[in-house]
Design an enzyme around this catalytic site. Structure first.
Site, PDB file in Angstrom:
ATOM      1  N   LEU A  65      15.531  10.158  14.242  1.00 20.04           N
ATOM      2  CA  LEU A  65      16.897  10.520  14.610  1.00 20.04           C
ATOM      3  C   LEU A  65      17.553   9.378  15.388  1.00 20.04           C
ATOM      4  CD1 LEU A  65      16.298  14.224  15.721  1.00 20.04           C
ATOM      5  CD2 LEU A  65      16.777  13.324  13.443  1.00 20.04           C
ATOM      6  N   PRO A  66      18.895   9.441  15.564  1.00 21.41           N
ATOM      7  CA  PRO A  66      19.575   8.297  16.185  1.00 21.41           C
ATOM      8  C   PRO A  66      19.171   8.024  17.651  1.00 21.41           C
ATOM      9  CG  PRO A  66      21.146   9.656  14.978  1.00 21.41           C
ATOM     10  CD  PRO A  66      19.849  10.413  15.005  1.00 21.41           C
ATOM     11  N   THR A 100      14.133   5.526  18.176  1.00 22.68           N
ATOM     12  CA  THR A 100      14.122   4.698  19.393  1.00 22.68           C
ATOM     13  C   THR A 100      14.927   5.440  20.451  1.00 22.68           C
ATOM     14  OG1 THR A 100      14.074   2.685  18.065  1.00 22.68           O
ATOM     15  CG2 THR A 100      14.710   2.455  20.373  1.00 22.68           C
ATOM     16  N   LYS A 175       9.281  -1.097  22.511  1.00 24.78           N
ATOM     17  CA  LYS A 175      10.331  -1.201  21.484  1.00 24.78           C
ATOM     18  C   LYS A 175      11.648  -1.722  22.093  1.00 24.78           C
ATOM     19  CE  LYS A 175      12.999  -0.404  17.948  1.00 24.78           C
ATOM     20  NZ  LYS A 175      13.076  -1.375  16.859  1.00 24.78           N
ATOM     21  N   LYS A 250      23.112   1.077  21.904  1.00 20.21           N
ATOM     22  CA  LYS A 250      22.276   2.125  22.514  1.00 20.21           C
ATOM     23  C   LYS A 250      20.970   1.532  23.042  1.00 20.21           C
ATOM     24  CE  LYS A 250      19.324   3.954  20.066  1.00 20.21           C
ATOM     25  NZ  LYS A 250      18.345   4.565  19.173  1.00 20.21           N
TER      26      LYS A 250
HETATM   27  P1  NAD Z   1      20.820   6.833  10.848  1.00 20.50           P
HETATM   28  O1  NAD Z   1      21.999   7.222  11.671  1.00 20.50           O
HETATM   29  O2  NAD Z   1      21.034   6.158   9.541  1.00 20.50           O
HETATM   30  O3  NAD Z   1      19.901   8.134  10.549  1.00 20.50           O
HETATM   31  C1  NAD Z   1      19.691   9.178  11.445  1.00 20.50           C
HETATM   32  C2  NAD Z   1      19.699  10.482  10.647  1.00 20.50           C
HETATM   33  O4  NAD Z   1      19.396  11.570  11.508  1.00 20.50           O
HETATM   34  C3  NAD Z   1      21.064  10.786  10.020  1.00 20.50           C
HETATM   35  O5  NAD Z   1      20.912  10.924   8.624  1.00 20.50           O
HETATM   36  C4  NAD Z   1      21.496  12.089  10.680  1.00 20.50           C
HETATM   37  O6  NAD Z   1      22.233  12.929   9.831  1.00 20.50           O
HETATM   38  C5  NAD Z   1      20.155  12.691  11.043  1.00 20.50           C
HETATM   39  N1  NAD Z   1      20.182  13.706  12.090  1.00 20.50           N
HETATM   40  C6  NAD Z   1      20.782  13.648  13.309  1.00 20.50           C
HETATM   41  N2  NAD Z   1      20.550  14.781  13.995  1.00 20.50           N
HETATM   42  C7  NAD Z   1      19.774  15.562  13.190  1.00 20.50           C
HETATM   43  C8  NAD Z   1      19.192  16.850  13.339  1.00 20.50           C
HETATM   44  N3  NAD Z   1      19.349  17.582  14.435  1.00 20.50           N
HETATM   45  N4  NAD Z   1      18.447  17.329  12.327  1.00 20.50           N
HETATM   46  C9  NAD Z   1      18.278  16.633  11.188  1.00 20.50           C
HETATM   47  N5  NAD Z   1      18.801  15.390  10.990  1.00 20.50           N
HETATM   48  C10 NAD Z   1      19.540  14.885  11.984  1.00 20.50           C
HETATM   49  O7  NAD Z   1      19.897   5.962  11.800  1.00 20.50           O
HETATM   50  P2  NAD Z   1      18.702   4.983  11.356  1.00 20.50           P
HETATM   51  O8  NAD Z   1      19.237   3.624  11.142  1.00 20.50           O
HETATM   52  O9  NAD Z   1      17.884   5.666  10.315  1.00 20.50           O
HETATM   53  O10 NAD Z   1      17.880   4.924  12.738  1.00 20.50           O
HETATM   54  C11 NAD Z   1      17.055   6.005  13.179  1.00 20.50           C
HETATM   55  C12 NAD Z   1      16.327   5.557  14.435  1.00 20.50           C
HETATM   56  O11 NAD Z   1      15.535   4.393  14.118  1.00 20.50           O
HETATM   57  C13 NAD Z   1      17.258   5.150  15.591  1.00 20.50           C
HETATM   58  O12 NAD Z   1      16.704   5.576  16.800  1.00 20.50           O
HETATM   59  C14 NAD Z   1      17.280   3.638  15.494  1.00 20.50           C
HETATM   60  O13 NAD Z   1      17.538   3.036  16.767  1.00 20.50           O
HETATM   61  C15 NAD Z   1      15.867   3.341  15.001  1.00 20.50           C
HETATM   62  N6  NAD Z   1      15.707   2.081  14.249  1.00 20.50           N
HETATM   63  C16 NAD Z   1      16.608   1.722  13.282  1.00 20.50           C
HETATM   64  C17 NAD Z   1      16.406   0.525  12.594  1.00 20.50           C
HETATM   65  C18 NAD Z   1      17.370   0.063  11.516  1.00 20.50           C
HETATM   66  O14 NAD Z   1      17.261  -1.108  11.080  1.00 20.50           O
HETATM   67  N7  NAD Z   1      18.292   0.912  11.052  1.00 20.50           N
HETATM   68  C19 NAD Z   1      15.306  -0.284  12.879  1.00 20.50           C
HETATM   69  C20 NAD Z   1      14.387   0.141  13.830  1.00 20.50           C
HETATM   70  C21 NAD Z   1      14.598   1.326  14.508  1.00 20.50           C
END
Ligand code: NAD
Length: 301
Positions: A65-66, A100, A175, A250
């Site tokens: 999740l975000p 994260t 991280k 964030k």
């Molecule tokens: P994103 O916003 O693309 O995906 C998050 C998903 O969570 C969304 O699809 C959203 O609809 C869903 N969501 C939110 N609340 C929810 C709930 N209650 N129930 C079900 N689904 C729910 O974000 P992302 O890029 O996939 O990143 C996710 C995590 O990974 C974050 O914490 C980010 O910091 C970390 N991260 C991202 C990357 C990257 O390159 N994108 C790399 C490393 C770490």
């Protein structure tokens, strides 16, 4: 074959879940955005009607999740019947949160799990969306070593490296240190490329020179921020997809909180956060990839 519940199918969670399917695991998947569930369902996952439905009968539950508030809400908020998701997780189910989030949030949720007899790991990832798609992520795990050994076969299907950082929350600390450094070298890389271009150099040629010189770093090697220099990276598709500026802001906020809590000096991280905030405001870049920091350094030829 492991029965896995997967909640959060965004830029990272979607491809991670897809790799679990390819490895032969059975999946129950849920996201609040229904359109993200469909492609996985078409690949053989069972669509769940809710997060509580996704945990039914699974051996492992993974969330991606975000931010902290989403993770705390998912696991701790009570539904109409007065039960949280953790109340509905079977004690045998291993819970792995890969988001994260603040180390304190990770500890709070893990503690709540522990009081219900449920084992939980924080396992944030590094490697970006390409790492998620290619199953080459690095998992940075906090929690009990024995639980990590149970998680390892599942993590191995999504990544190439698994590190045990320490007790609950330690994965998140490692991280956010990593992402603070990433923000610093991405910003420095964009600044150097813009300086070279302004002085008549070709950004691709300059990138090759710096990659093989002492300025070489991950941003240059794998994630060049200058448009048109590298194929397949967000800079070459108008900074779409990838790791959002909002998420980097964030993570830098989490690093600053950790610095504040311990009286640590983080001048580079603090400057990087200011620059990312400026980028977000001046270029409305919150939903762009974080390599769009290149935009702060003027015209791109
Ligand atoms: P994103 O916003 O693309 O995906 C998050 C998903 O969570 C969304 O699809 C959203 O609809 C869903 N969501 C939110 N609340 C929810 C709930 N209650 N129930 C079900 N689904 C729910 O974000 P992302 O890029 O996939 O990143 C996710 C995590 O990974 C974050 O914490 C980010 O910091 C970390 N991260 C991202 C990357 C990257 O390159 N994108 C790399 C490393 C770490």
């Amino acid at each position: 074959m492991t029965g896995i519940g997967f909640v959060g199918l965004g830029n990272m969670g979607g491809p991670m879940a897809s790799n679990l399917l390819k490895a032969g695991h059975t999946l129950r998947v849920f996201d609040i955005v229904e359109a993200l569930v469909r492609p996985l369902a078409e690949s053989g996952a069972t669509p769940a009607a809710s997060a509580a439905d996704a945990v039914r009968g699974v051996d492992v539950l993974i969330s991606m999740l975000p931010a902290s508030r989403h993770v705390e809400a998912l696991y701790l908020e009570e539904d109409a019947s007065g039960r949280s998701l953790l109340d509905q997780v079977d004690r045998k189910t291993l819970v792995i949160d890969c988001s994260t989030i603040a180390p304190a949030s990770a500890r709070r949720v893990a503690e709540a799990a522990h009081t219900r007899g449920v084992t939980m790991l924080d396992a944030p990832v590094s490697g970006g969306t390409a790492g998620a798609a290619n199953a080459t992520l690095t998992f940075i795990v906090g929690g009990e070593a024995a639980a990590l050994e149970r998680a390892r076969p599942v993590l191995n299907a999504m990544g190439a490296n698994v590190f045990h950082a320490g007790a609950s929350g330690a994965g998140q600390v490692a991280k956010i240190c990593n992402n603070m450094l990433l923000a610093v070298h991405m910003t420095g890389t964009a600044e150097a490329l813009a300086l070279g271009v302004a002085n008549g150099l070709d950004p691709g040629a300059l990138s090759e020179i710096m990659k093989r010189s002492s300025g070489g770093n991950w941003s240059l090697e794998r994630y060049n921020p200058y448009p048109g220099v590298m194929d397949g990276v967000p800079a070459s598709r108008d900074y779409q997809g990838g790791f959002l500026v909002d998420l980097m802001i964030k993570d830098l906020g989490l690093a600053m909180e950790a610095a504040e809590a311990t009286g640590s000096a983080t001048p580079m991280g603090s400057l990087a956060r200011s620059l990312y905030r400026l980028l977000e405001r001046q270029h409305d870049a919150g939903r762009l990839d974080f390599s769009s920091i290149q935009k702060l350094f003027g015209r791109q030829s």
